[in-house]
Enzyme design. Sequence first.
Site, PDB file in Angstrom:
ATOM      1  N   ASP A 159      33.385   8.194 -31.003  1.00 19.70           N
ATOM      2  CA  ASP A 159      32.985   9.046 -29.878  1.00 19.70           C
ATOM      3  C   ASP A 159      31.454   9.113 -29.754  1.00 19.70           C
ATOM      4  O   ASP A 159      30.764   9.433 -30.724  1.00 19.70           O
ATOM      5  CB  ASP A 159      33.556  10.460 -30.097  1.00 19.70           C
ATOM      6  CG  ASP A 159      33.469  11.314 -28.847  1.00 19.70           C
ATOM      7  OD1 ASP A 159      32.344  11.484 -28.318  1.00 19.70           O
ATOM      8  OD2 ASP A 159      34.513  11.806 -28.397  1.00 19.70           O
TER       9      ASP A 159
ATOM     10  N   ARG B  24      29.584  11.155 -28.575  1.00 22.88           N
ATOM     11  CA  ARG B  24      28.949  12.468 -28.707  1.00 22.88           C
ATOM     12  C   ARG B  24      28.755  12.914 -30.154  1.00 22.88           C
ATOM     13  O   ARG B  24      28.274  14.006 -30.420  1.00 22.88           O
ATOM     14  CB  ARG B  24      29.802  13.518 -27.967  1.00 22.88           C
ATOM     15  CG  ARG B  24      29.914  13.249 -26.472  1.00 22.88           C
ATOM     16  CD  ARG B  24      31.044  14.046 -25.857  1.00 22.88           C
ATOM     17  NE  ARG B  24      32.351  13.636 -26.376  1.00 22.88           N
ATOM     18  CZ  ARG B  24      33.519  14.188 -25.990  1.00 22.88           C
ATOM     19  NH1 ARG B  24      33.523  15.164 -25.103  1.00 22.88           N
ATOM     20  NH2 ARG B  24      34.652  13.761 -26.504  1.00 22.88           N
TER      21      ARG B  24
END
Length: 211
Positions: free
Chosen positions: A44, A46
């Site tokens: 991911d 993030r």
Amino acid sequence: MKTYERLLLENKAWAQEKVEDDPDYFNRLTHIQTPEFLWIGCSDSRVPANEITNTQPGEIFVHRNVANLVIHTDVNLLSVLEYAVVHLKVKHVIVCGHYGCGGVKAAMTNHDFKQVLNMWLRNIKDVYRLHTDELADIKDEEQKFDRLVELNVMEQVQHLAKTSIIQKAWQNDQRPDLHGWVYGLKNGVINPVFEMKAGTPIEKLYQYDDL
Ligand code: CO
């Protein structure tokens, strides 16, 4: 300007800034790599390991895949693990998942993501099955999702302890300690949920006696 060209431009500026701040910066990094940590995280975008731990290049050896899984037939992960443990001699291996993980969420549905993703997500469905009773008691869907993220991290840490790579290092060097962490996308804070110090006993069937 094409979007990827921005990356190259930003890279030039970054490299220049680093040298201005510390003329020896790249010279030093070229010659040594002695990270104390191996990070196994989610792909991911993030959850960047260095940024969220405020660490510098050279400090964390990193492996990332969808939903931070430790699969005992994954040659890629095992190569990273062996290199980090045997050659870099890391002191800690951290499996860091994150709340709101798309991989974990996908595994909770009945949707057919087609191969190869089905194969990968099956591993998370197995974690769910191992903890069916606990998860069935959680009525709130969001809480259930959060809990599966935590259970998944704990399971992956235990997978690490089942490898001969970790068992051998525990026996010979009393390292590395294994950590299971979960990062919060909403507040940026890491929640440590699980730990296996070097030498923690594991189920007998998984212990190798001829390391
Ligand atoms: Co994720």
